[in-house]
Write an enzyme that holds these catalytic residues in place. Structure first.
Site, mmCIF file in Angstrom:
data_model
loop_
_atom_site.group_PDB
_atom_site.id
_atom_site.type_symbol
_atom_site.label_atom_id
_atom_site.label_comp_id
_atom_site.label_asym_id
_atom_site.label_seq_id
_atom_site.Cartn_x
_atom_site.Cartn_y
_atom_site.Cartn_z
ATOM 1 N N HIS A 72 1.055 -1.483 0.121
ATOM 2 C CA HIS A 72 -0.243 0.067 -0.048
ATOM 3 C C HIS A 72 0.967 1.108 0.088
ATOM 4 O O HIS A 72 1.601 1.499 1.035
ATOM 5 C CB HIS A 72 -0.812 -0.436 1.104
ATOM 6 C CG HIS A 72 -2.318 -0.736 1.052
ATOM 7 N ND1 HIS A 72 -3.256 -0.624 0.825
ATOM 8 C CD2 HIS A 72 -2.303 -1.629 0.288
ATOM 9 C CE1 HIS A 72 -4.434 -1.027 -0.025
ATOM 10 N NE2 HIS A 72 -3.306 -2.399 0.123
ATOM 11 N N TYR A 202 -8.882 5.882 6.926
ATOM 12 C CA TYR A 202 -9.345 6.277 8.780
ATOM 13 C C TYR A 202 -10.010 7.896 8.759
ATOM 14 O O TYR A 202 -9.763 8.426 8.015
ATOM 15 C CB TYR A 202 -7.834 6.951 9.144
ATOM 16 C CG TYR A 202 -6.888 6.149 9.446
ATOM 17 C CD1 TYR A 202 -6.314 5.480 7.883
ATOM 18 C CD2 TYR A 202 -6.935 5.187 11.057
ATOM 19 C CE1 TYR A 202 -5.349 4.313 8.470
ATOM 20 C CE2 TYR A 202 -5.732 5.018 10.513
ATOM 21 C CZ TYR A 202 -5.456 4.049 9.364
ATOM 22 O OH TYR A 202 -4.171 3.106 10.086
ATOM 23 N N PRO A 293 -5.033 1.175 19.318
ATOM 24 C CA PRO A 293 -3.961 0.480 17.511
ATOM 25 C C PRO A 293 -4.092 1.979 16.537
ATOM 26 O O PRO A 293 -3.543 0.709 15.207
ATOM 27 C CB PRO A 293 -5.123 -0.817 17.393
ATOM 28 C CG PRO A 293 -6.548 -0.263 18.266
ATOM 29 C CD PRO A 293 -5.538 0.577 19.348
ATOM 30 N N LYS A 297 0.611 0.302 15.161
ATOM 31 C CA LYS A 297 2.604 0.215 15.344
ATOM 32 C C LYS A 297 2.318 -0.787 16.482
ATOM 33 O O LYS A 297 3.515 -1.735 15.924
ATOM 34 C CB LYS A 297 2.373 1.255 16.490
ATOM 35 C CG LYS A 297 2.840 2.677 15.335
ATOM 36 C CD LYS A 297 3.411 2.751 14.294
ATOM 37 C CE LYS A 297 4.078 3.286 13.507
ATOM 38 N NZ LYS A 297 4.637 3.384 12.244
ATOM 39 N N TYR A 383 4.262 6.431 9.628
ATOM 40 C CA TYR A 383 3.674 5.587 9.418
ATOM 41 C C TYR A 383 3.360 3.830 9.246
ATOM 42 O O TYR A 383 3.712 2.979 9.582
ATOM 43 C CB TYR A 383 2.284 6.320 8.892
ATOM 44 C CG TYR A 383 1.002 4.447 8.712
ATOM 45 C CD1 TYR A 383 0.162 5.047 9.592
ATOM 46 C CD2 TYR A 383 1.018 4.214 7.624
ATOM 47 C CE1 TYR A 383 -1.196 4.292 9.334
ATOM 48 C CE2 TYR A 383 -0.320 3.199 7.867
ATOM 49 C CZ TYR A 383 -1.334 2.911 8.328
ATOM 50 O OH TYR A 383 -2.140 2.448 8.080
HETATM 51 P P1 FAD Z 1 1.667 -11.177 21.581
HETATM 52 O O1 FAD Z 1 0.682 -11.518 20.619
HETATM 53 O O2 FAD Z 1 0.585 -11.080 23.023
HETATM 54 O O3 FAD Z 1 2.290 -12.916 22.016
HETATM 55 C C1 FAD Z 1 2.700 -13.258 23.453
HETATM 56 C C2 FAD Z 1 2.368 -14.871 23.491
HETATM 57 O O4 FAD Z 1 2.343 -15.264 24.774
HETATM 58 C C3 FAD Z 1 1.072 -15.407 23.055
HETATM 59 O O5 FAD Z 1 1.041 -16.438 22.821
HETATM 60 C C4 FAD Z 1 0.367 -15.779 24.159
HETATM 61 O O6 FAD Z 1 -0.447 -17.005 24.481
HETATM 62 C C5 FAD Z 1 1.702 -15.896 24.879
HETATM 63 N N1 FAD Z 1 1.987 -15.569 26.425
HETATM 64 C C6 FAD Z 1 1.556 -15.675 27.676
HETATM 65 N N2 FAD Z 1 1.821 -15.917 28.831
HETATM 66 C C7 FAD Z 1 2.030 -16.901 29.011
HETATM 67 C C8 FAD Z 1 2.694 -17.744 29.615
HETATM 68 N N3 FAD Z 1 2.588 -17.847 30.556
HETATM 69 N N4 FAD Z 1 3.122 -18.693 29.253
HETATM 70 C C9 FAD Z 1 3.680 -18.998 27.937
HETATM 71 N N5 FAD Z 1 3.452 -17.980 27.193
HETATM 72 C C10 FAD Z 1 2.421 -16.691 27.035
HETATM 73 N N6 FAD Z 1 -1.939 -4.364 16.785
HETATM 74 C C11 FAD Z 1 -1.524 -3.479 15.810
HETATM 75 O O7 FAD Z 1 -1.295 -3.020 14.892
HETATM 76 N N7 FAD Z 1 -3.241 -2.953 15.096
HETATM 77 C C12 FAD Z 1 -4.152 -3.448 15.216
HETATM 78 O O8 FAD Z 1 -5.148 -3.725 14.979
HETATM 79 C C13 FAD Z 1 -4.183 -4.636 16.522
HETATM 80 N N8 FAD Z 1 -5.107 -5.253 17.135
HETATM 81 C C14 FAD Z 1 -4.622 -6.092 17.979
HETATM 82 C C15 FAD Z 1 -5.981 -6.243 18.974
HETATM 83 C C16 FAD Z 1 -5.949 -6.798 19.319
HETATM 84 C C17 FAD Z 1 -7.545 -7.809 20.494
HETATM 85 C C18 FAD Z 1 -5.147 -7.082 20.477
HETATM 86 C C19 FAD Z 1 -4.992 -7.772 22.007
HETATM 87 C C20 FAD Z 1 -3.850 -6.636 19.943
HETATM 88 C C21 FAD Z 1 -4.129 -6.579 18.719
HETATM 89 N N9 FAD Z 1 -3.358 -5.399 18.535
HETATM 90 C C22 FAD Z 1 -2.852 -4.614 16.675
HETATM 91 C C23 FAD Z 1 -1.433 -5.538 18.988
HETATM 92 C C24 FAD Z 1 -0.762 -6.335 17.676
HETATM 93 O O9 FAD Z 1 -1.643 -8.125 18.065
HETATM 94 C C25 FAD Z 1 0.451 -6.920 19.978
HETATM 95 O O10 FAD Z 1 0.844 -5.628 19.676
HETATM 96 C C26 FAD Z 1 1.263 -8.003 19.007
HETATM 97 O O11 FAD Z 1 0.963 -8.947 18.973
HETATM 98 C C27 FAD Z 1 2.168 -8.361 19.881
HETATM 99 O O12 FAD Z 1 2.936 -9.646 19.592
HETATM 100 P P2 FAD Z 1 3.849 -9.740 20.955
HETATM 101 O O13 FAD Z 1 4.414 -10.581 20.916
HETATM 102 O O14 FAD Z 1 4.276 -8.831 21.379
HETATM 103 O O15 FAD Z 1 3.033 -10.697 21.763
HETATM 104 C C1 DHB Z 2 -5.512 -2.476 10.395
HETATM 105 C C2 DHB Z 2 -4.943 -2.037 12.468
HETATM 106 C C3 DHB Z 2 -5.338 -0.468 12.475
HETATM 107 O O1 DHB Z 2 -4.623 -0.673 13.969
HETATM 108 C C4 DHB Z 2 -5.199 0.158 11.234
HETATM 109 O O2 DHB Z 2 -4.472 1.453 12.145
HETATM 110 C C5 DHB Z 2 -5.516 -0.186 10.300
HETATM 111 C C6 DHB Z 2 -5.064 -1.095 9.850
HETATM 112 C C7 DHB Z 2 -5.826 -3.805 10.480
HETATM 113 O O3 DHB Z 2 -6.382 -4.544 11.010
HETATM 114 O O4 DHB Z 2 -6.586 -3.514 9.087
#
Ligand code: FAD
Ligand code: DHB
Length: 390
Positions: A72, A202, A293, A297, A383
């Site tokens: 994009h 947006y 969100p 980021k 961004y």
């Molecule tokens: P996580 O993806 O949370 O991974 C952590 C892992 O550790 C998980 O698999 C969990 O099961 C595991 N875990 C937890 N505790 C334990 C334990 N005690 N022992 C072993 N394993 C454990 N970001 C965006 O940029 N855009 C979005 O649209 C967006 N939507 C989101 C929607 C939701 C519902 C959520 C929760 C987050 C969203 N985010 C979004 C944020 C983004 O998904 C996270 O920043 C990203 O997943 C971070 O990755 P991570 O690996 O640090 O953590």
């Molecule tokens: C999506 C999520 C976001 O937070 C954003 O700023 C743009 C796209 C997505 O889930 O596609």
């Protein structure tokens, strides 16, 4: 069991860290408390910054991303009947990619299970121990219910916001936490309908913010600002499509609708925990910080953290040099605060607070971004992602 780096959590941060370490000849074991199918099905982020795409590609994970991901070149900002395109390559020479976090995680797990280091699902009672020493351990119970101890040189806490690692760092350091909750939430839906737009929209609207994103040429991802106390059961598919059509409405443009396959309400908060290290325990990703969100980021920040961390751990474990691990927390936090500011700014500019003074400030800011190249470039640079070493 023994390994060099014990990694807690198989989200994008933990899995990419394991992959980057493997490519540098460092052993790791990843411990995950959920099942593989649960981890692969969790619908979350969808936008990859340029540096995330480059890192995944360099780690040998770019094939499907480049085949199925959608590059994009900008976004639309919409307010009061106008829709304005920001052209990222023109403004800052970079682009972003639409490729779901679920797909990134599937690619990482497939690579790991294809001859990579051990990845253990459905473990429980995970406890980091002896993190003050040079030989920390992780106690856990494996999927068969057998208690295990994993001896390590280093532990990486990539276990997300609700994980067990951050409290261990916080307890042992004179650390600080910063938190901001927002009086908004996002109702997110996934729908089997072709996106009605070429770039993400947006949209500021008196009823509240809306975002039109996508996952593929046939799947749309859409979000609506709602009250955090909103009950998902009160949002029928019809009510959701009507609210989306109102908030995106523009002369000569129509929102296509289709079957909604997933819907949920996501709370919004900013959270930063510092430092991101205590001795031999390092935090990365959501374990250390959360951003709202808006601006996409969260996932990218998690990938950026482990890119820095992998380099630092390779230097520690292969060359016995501590300079990069000693700098890790400060370097990571500089980027974390930049992204925290950007996500807060995008959130503040686009969400309706109910206060009309706020609304006029938001509209003034939107007009500024859409009319000044300098203001537009500031948004575009953030961004599409600042360089990891900025
Ligand atoms: P996580 O993806 O949370 O991974 C952590 C892992 O550790 C998980 O698999 C969990 O099961 C595991 N875990 C937890 N505790 C334990 C334990 N005690 N022992 C072993 N394993 C454990 N970001 C965006 O940029 N855009 C979005 O649209 C967006 N939507 C989101 C929607 C939701 C519902 C959520 C929760 C987050 C969203 N985010 C979004 C944020 C983004 O998904 C996270 O920043 C990203 O997943 C971070 O990755 P991570 O690996 O640090 O953590
Ligand atoms: C999506 C999520 C976001 O937070 C954003 O700023 C743009 C796209 C997505 O889930 O596609």
């Amino acid at each position: 069991m023994r390994t060099q780096v014990g990694i807690i959590g198989a989200g994008p941060a933990g899995l990419l860290l394991s992959r980057l370490l493997t490519l540098q000849g460092i052993d790791s074991v990843v411990l995950e408390n959920r099942s593989r199918s649960y981890v692969e099905a969790r619908i979350r982020a969808g936008i990859l910054e340029q540096h995330s795409v480059d890192t995944l590609t360099a780690a040998g994970l770019g094939d499907r991303l480049h085949r199925e991901g959608l590059e994009h070149r900008g976004i639309y900002l919409q307010y009061t009947g106008t829709r304005h395109k920001l052209d990222f390559p023109e403004l800052c020479g970079r682009t972003v990619w639409v490729y779901g976090q679920t797909e990134v995680v599937k690619d990482l797990i497939a690579a790991q299970l294809d001859g990579g280091p051990p990845l253990l699902f459905e473990v429980s009672d995970v406890t980091p121990e002896d993190v003050d020493t040079d030989s920390p351990r992780i106690r856990f119970t494996d999927a068969d219910g057998v208690p295990q101890v994993l001896g390590c040189d280093v532990i990486a806490g990539t276990d997300g916001f609700h994980g067990v690692s951050r409290p261990v760092v916080t307890e042992r350091t004179e650390g600080r936490l910063w938190e901001r909750t927002y009086p908004y939430a996002w109702l997110g839906v996934l729908a089997d309908v072709a996106p009605s737009t070429d770039e993400l929209i947006y949209a500021w609207h008196p009823d509240g913010f809306a975002l039109h994103s996508m996952r593929s040429p046939s799947v749309s991802r859409l979000y609506l600002q709602v009250d955090p106390a909103e009950k998902i059961e009160e949002w029928s598919d019809d009510r959701i499509w009507t609210a989306l059509a109102t908030r995106f409405s523009l002369d000569g443009w129509e929102l296509e609708t289709g079957p909604i396959t997933e819907k949920s309400v996501l709370p919004m908060r900013s959270f930063v925990s510092a430092p991101m290290r205590h001795r031999r325990l390092f935090l990365a990703g959501d374990a250390a910080h959360i951003v709202p969100p808006t601006g996409a980021k969260g996932l990218n920040l998690a990938l950026a953290d482990v890119t820095l961390l992998a380099t630092a751990l390779v230097r520690l474990l292969r060359e016995r040099q501590t300079d990069l691990v000693d700098d890790y927390s400060d370097r990571a936090l500089a980027r974390v605060w930049r992204c925290t500011h950007f996500s807060w700014w995008m959130t503040s500019m686009l969400h309706r607070s109910g206060d009309d003074f706020d609304a006029e400030l938001q509209l003034s800011q939107l007009r500024r971004v859409c009319s000044s190249e300098a203001a537009a470039r500031e948004l575009a640079e953030n961004y599409t992602g600042l360089p990891i070493d900025d």
